[in-house]
Design a protein around this motif. Structure first.
Motif, PDB file in Angstrom:
ATOM      1  N   LEU A 119       7.678  16.292  15.985  1.00  0.00           N
ATOM      2  CA  LEU A 119       6.237  15.822  15.795  1.00  0.00           C
ATOM      3  C   LEU A 119       6.032  14.431  16.518  1.00  0.00           C
ATOM      4  O   LEU A 119       6.042  13.546  15.494  1.00  0.00           O
ATOM      5  CB  LEU A 119       5.800  15.906  14.261  1.00  0.00           C
ATOM      6  CG  LEU A 119       4.578  15.857  13.839  1.00  0.00           C
ATOM      7  CD1 LEU A 119       3.612  17.076  14.285  1.00  0.00           C
ATOM      8  CD2 LEU A 119       4.078  15.521  12.406  1.00  0.00           C
ATOM      9  N   PRO A 120       6.118  14.232  17.696  1.00  0.00           N
ATOM     10  CA  PRO A 120       5.808  13.006  18.180  1.00  0.00           C
ATOM     11  C   PRO A 120       4.382  12.440  17.995  1.00  0.00           C
ATOM     12  O   PRO A 120       3.499  12.894  17.621  1.00  0.00           O
ATOM     13  CB  PRO A 120       6.053  13.276  19.589  1.00  0.00           C
ATOM     14  CG  PRO A 120       5.628  14.648  19.859  1.00  0.00           C
ATOM     15  CD  PRO A 120       5.927  15.251  18.666  1.00  0.00           C
TER      16      PRO A 120
ATOM     17  N   LYS B  12       2.931   7.437  12.048  1.00  0.00           N
ATOM     18  CA  LYS B  12       1.764   7.881  12.688  1.00  0.00           C
ATOM     19  C   LYS B  12       1.288   8.995  12.001  1.00  0.00           C
ATOM     20  O   LYS B  12      -0.045   9.169  11.791  1.00  0.00           O
ATOM     21  CB  LYS B  12       2.143   8.243  14.215  1.00  0.00           C
ATOM     22  CG  LYS B  12       1.061   8.792  15.071  1.00  0.00           C
ATOM     23  CD  LYS B  12      -0.025   7.628  15.302  1.00  0.00           C
ATOM     24  CE  LYS B  12      -1.117   8.205  16.157  1.00  0.00           C
ATOM     25  NZ  LYS B  12      -2.073   7.105  16.419  1.00  0.00           N
ATOM     26  N   LEU B  13       1.963   9.936  11.347  1.00  0.00           N
ATOM     27  CA  LEU B  13       1.594  11.023  10.650  1.00  0.00           C
ATOM     28  C   LEU B  13       0.607  10.733   9.534  1.00  0.00           C
ATOM     29  O   LEU B  13      -0.538  11.227   9.447  1.00  0.00           O
ATOM     30  CB  LEU B  13       2.671  11.845  10.232  1.00  0.00           C
ATOM     31  CG  LEU B  13       2.245  12.868   9.245  1.00  0.00           C
ATOM     32  CD1 LEU B  13       1.368  13.919   9.633  1.00  0.00           C
ATOM     33  CD2 LEU B  13       3.848  13.644   8.666  1.00  0.00           C
TER      34      LEU B  13
ATOM     35  N   LEU C  62      -3.410  11.104   8.939  1.00  0.00           N
ATOM     36  CA  LEU C  62      -4.050  11.845   7.816  1.00  0.00           C
ATOM     37  C   LEU C  62      -5.001  10.758   7.029  1.00  0.00           C
ATOM     38  O   LEU C  62      -6.229  11.291   6.600  1.00  0.00           O
ATOM     39  CB  LEU C  62      -3.016  11.973   6.713  1.00  0.00           C
ATOM     40  CG  LEU C  62      -1.737  12.997   7.046  1.00  0.00           C
ATOM     41  CD1 LEU C  62      -0.766  13.245   5.810  1.00  0.00           C
ATOM     42  CD2 LEU C  62      -2.756  14.588   7.035  1.00  0.00           C
ATOM     43  N   SER C  63      -4.948   9.569   6.999  1.00  0.00           N
ATOM     44  CA  SER C  63      -5.835   8.655   6.572  1.00  0.00           C
ATOM     45  C   SER C  63      -7.196   8.625   7.275  1.00  0.00           C
ATOM     46  O   SER C  63      -8.278   8.674   6.887  1.00  0.00           O
ATOM     47  CB  SER C  63      -5.341   7.018   6.663  1.00  0.00           C
ATOM     48  OG  SER C  63      -4.211   7.117   5.605  1.00  0.00           O
ATOM     49  N   GLU C  64      -7.031   8.642   8.902  1.00  0.00           N
ATOM     50  CA  GLU C  64      -7.907   8.718   9.771  1.00  0.00           C
ATOM     51  C   GLU C  64      -9.007   9.665   9.717  1.00  0.00           C
ATOM     52  O   GLU C  64     -10.088   9.894   9.919  1.00  0.00           O
ATOM     53  CB  GLU C  64      -7.458   8.321  11.179  1.00  0.00           C
ATOM     54  CG  GLU C  64      -6.959   6.993  11.405  1.00  0.00           C
ATOM     55  CD  GLU C  64      -6.369   6.471  12.586  1.00  0.00           C
ATOM     56  OE1 GLU C  64      -6.205   7.619  13.562  1.00  0.00           O
ATOM     57  OE2 GLU C  64      -5.799   5.615  12.931  1.00  0.00           O
ATOM     58  N   THR C  65      -8.048  11.033   9.423  1.00  0.00           N
ATOM     59  CA  THR C  65      -9.026  12.204   9.342  1.00  0.00           C
ATOM     60  C   THR C  65      -9.433  12.503   7.895  1.00  0.00           C
ATOM     61  O   THR C  65     -10.276  13.418   7.974  1.00  0.00           O
ATOM     62  CB  THR C  65      -8.203  13.460   9.895  1.00  0.00           C
ATOM     63  OG1 THR C  65      -6.804  13.510   9.028  1.00  0.00           O
ATOM     64  CG2 THR C  65      -7.769  13.293  11.263  1.00  0.00           C
TER      65      THR C  65
ATOM     66  N   MET D  37       2.937   5.954   4.110  1.00  0.00           N
ATOM     67  CA  MET D  37       2.593   7.127   3.249  1.00  0.00           C
ATOM     68  C   MET D  37       2.184   6.567   2.107  1.00  0.00           C
ATOM     69  O   MET D  37       1.103   7.089   1.458  1.00  0.00           O
ATOM     70  CB  MET D  37       4.111   7.495   2.921  1.00  0.00           C
ATOM     71  CG  MET D  37       3.857   8.922   1.680  1.00  0.00           C
ATOM     72  SD  MET D  37       5.491   9.423   1.285  1.00  0.00           S
ATOM     73  CE  MET D  37       6.194   8.090   0.287  1.00  0.00           C
ATOM     74  N   VAL D  38       2.656   5.327   1.353  1.00  0.00           N
ATOM     75  CA  VAL D  38       1.950   4.701   0.228  1.00  0.00           C
ATOM     76  C   VAL D  38       0.365   4.152   0.358  1.00  0.00           C
ATOM     77  O   VAL D  38      -0.135   4.736  -0.311  1.00  0.00           O
ATOM     78  CB  VAL D  38       2.864   3.466  -0.118  1.00  0.00           C
ATOM     79  CG1 VAL D  38       2.190   2.990  -1.516  1.00  0.00           C
ATOM     80  CG2 VAL D  38       4.243   3.974  -0.835  1.00  0.00           C
TER      81      VAL D  38
END
Length: 406
Positions: free
Chosen positions: A259-260, A292-293, A297-300, A319-320
């Motif tokens: 998952l680049p 980046k993952l 997730l925050s941006e979407t 993540m936090v």
């Protein structure tokens, strides 16, 4: 007139729902009403095991019966829980009974199976298990074409496995074709070894492209983590979804899948609710952009209700931050936490207990924290303190571990 004829159909249906299939079968002869109510209940699920190692004449007779008669039972089958077709290996060459069984299985596979499958026109869910060592590849295309022609089929799960621990590659094996499947809402592919790039691109990616309403996707590569190869072939998630303009995944499960960072945001949907990720322990490097993952997730603005991570060595602060951006997560499992610097790992752990658990205390039903080594992640609040804080919490585990694999 039978006394049961005075019972409203809705009441009778509720009663029948409480009975096991073995108790329902004899009741089919009571009346046509019973027959119509019971058939969908006892024939909605089917396990199909055509296996010469554990020979089942019942399954062969079932296929023959459905393929050669006008029976309507096949119309009630909505789920095939297992398709296993083992032939020809693992027995003494002088075992005559065994070779009789092999001949019977091969005759059924070549003559009746395709006809039988075409009659499953109401099939919605399929679980297909393929053993590369012991299943004949010459039937794979016929089976796939028959199944993919079923318009109501929406949920497909493929499991590829082997008994050969010394198998170096799947490159020379024929695997279950997926390129003819379309309009799926759920697709799952699980493989005991590294999935060849060509299979990813020509089969899995093609099925994904032909399924614009796909909402649930699982790809578990190298299920046996002891067989992790040095040269990894499985393609990235972005490459699998390269021809899908706007994926609308609600659940996503990845096991040892690259998952680049490039193109990551484009494949994540704000509808995503369940994210389960298994990565190899850090000395098996995988191109996986943890930081980046969680930024994406925050941006979407995806608000996960389930997050399950195994083996995480980067992106802890991101993540936090993400988990601190909303409320409502129910299942939170983080196993195999390990960073190169202990101070960074501990800093993220302190923030997790102070911010994340407090923020989601009203919704958490399962919390499982398992770092590799002792630190702030393992020395968080006591079990009693967490359960007192999280009123809905049913299961809480916080402990260290020596090693977690796929």
């Amino acid at each position: 007139m039978p006394a049961t004829s005075y019972i409203p159909t809705e009441v009778l249906s509720s009663i029948l729902d409480l009975l096991p299939p073995k108790a329902l079968a004899p009741l089919r002869t009571v009346s046509t009403t019973f027959l119509d109510l019971i058939n969908p209940r006892i024939f909605s699920r089917l396990t199909l095991n055509v296996d010469t190692l554990n020979y089942s004449e019942k399954d062969l007779n079932l296929i023959k019966s459905f393929s050669t008669s006008s029976s309507t039972v096949s119309s009630f089958i909505k789920t095939v829980r297992e398709v296993e077709l083992y032939t020809g290996l693992g027995h003494d060459e002088d075992d005559n009974d065994y070779f009789i069984h092999v001949k019977a299985v091969e005759d059924t596979l070549s003559g009746d199976l395709a006809i039988f499958l075409t009659k499953l026109q109401n099939l919605e869910t399929l679980r297909w298990s393929h053993n590369v060592d012991q299943e004949p590849s010459l039937y794979l295309i016929t089976i796939a074409q028959s199944l993919s022609a079923i318009t109501k089929l929406q949920n497909v799960s493929i499991r590829i496995r082997s008994y050969d621990d010394d198998l170096a590659s799947l490159e020379h094996y024929k695997l279950p074709p997926l390129h003819t499947f379309k309009n799926l809402s759920s697709l799952s592919v699980s493989c005991f070894y590294d999935i060849p790039t060509a299979y990813c691109n020509k089969q899995i990616a093609t099925a994904i492209t032909a399924s614009p309403e796909l909402t649930r996707f699982t790809l578990r590569n190298v299920v046996n983590f002891l067989l992790i190869p040095l040269d990894k072939e499985c393609t990235s998630l972005q490459n699998l979804f390269r021809n899908v303009a706007s994926p609308q995944l609600i659940t996503l499960t990845l096991g040892y899948v690259p998952l680049p960072a490039a193109g990551l945001k484009q494949i994540l949907s704000h509808k995503l609710k369940s994210l389960i990720i298994f990565t190899p322990i850090n000395f098996y490097r995988l191109d996986f952009a943890w930081a980046k993952l969680f930024t994406c997730l925050s941006e979407t603005r995806a608000e996960l209700s389930t997050l399950h991570i195994t083996n995480m060595d980067a992106g802890m602060n991101e993540m936090v931050d993400y988990l601190s951006s909303y409320r409502g997560i129910k299942t939170l499992v983080i196993r195999g936490i390990m960073k190169d610097r202990q101070d960074q790992e501990d800093g993220a752990g302190v923030r997790f207990w102070d911010k994340v658990v407090t923020l989601h205390k009203g919704s958490l039903t399962k919390l499982h924290i398992q770092p590799y080594y002792e630190g702030s992640w393992s020395f968080g609040p006591s079990k009693e303190e967490v359960k007192e804080q999280c009123s809905s919490l049913g299961k809480f585990i916080c402990e260290t571990c020596a090693r977690i694999g796929l």
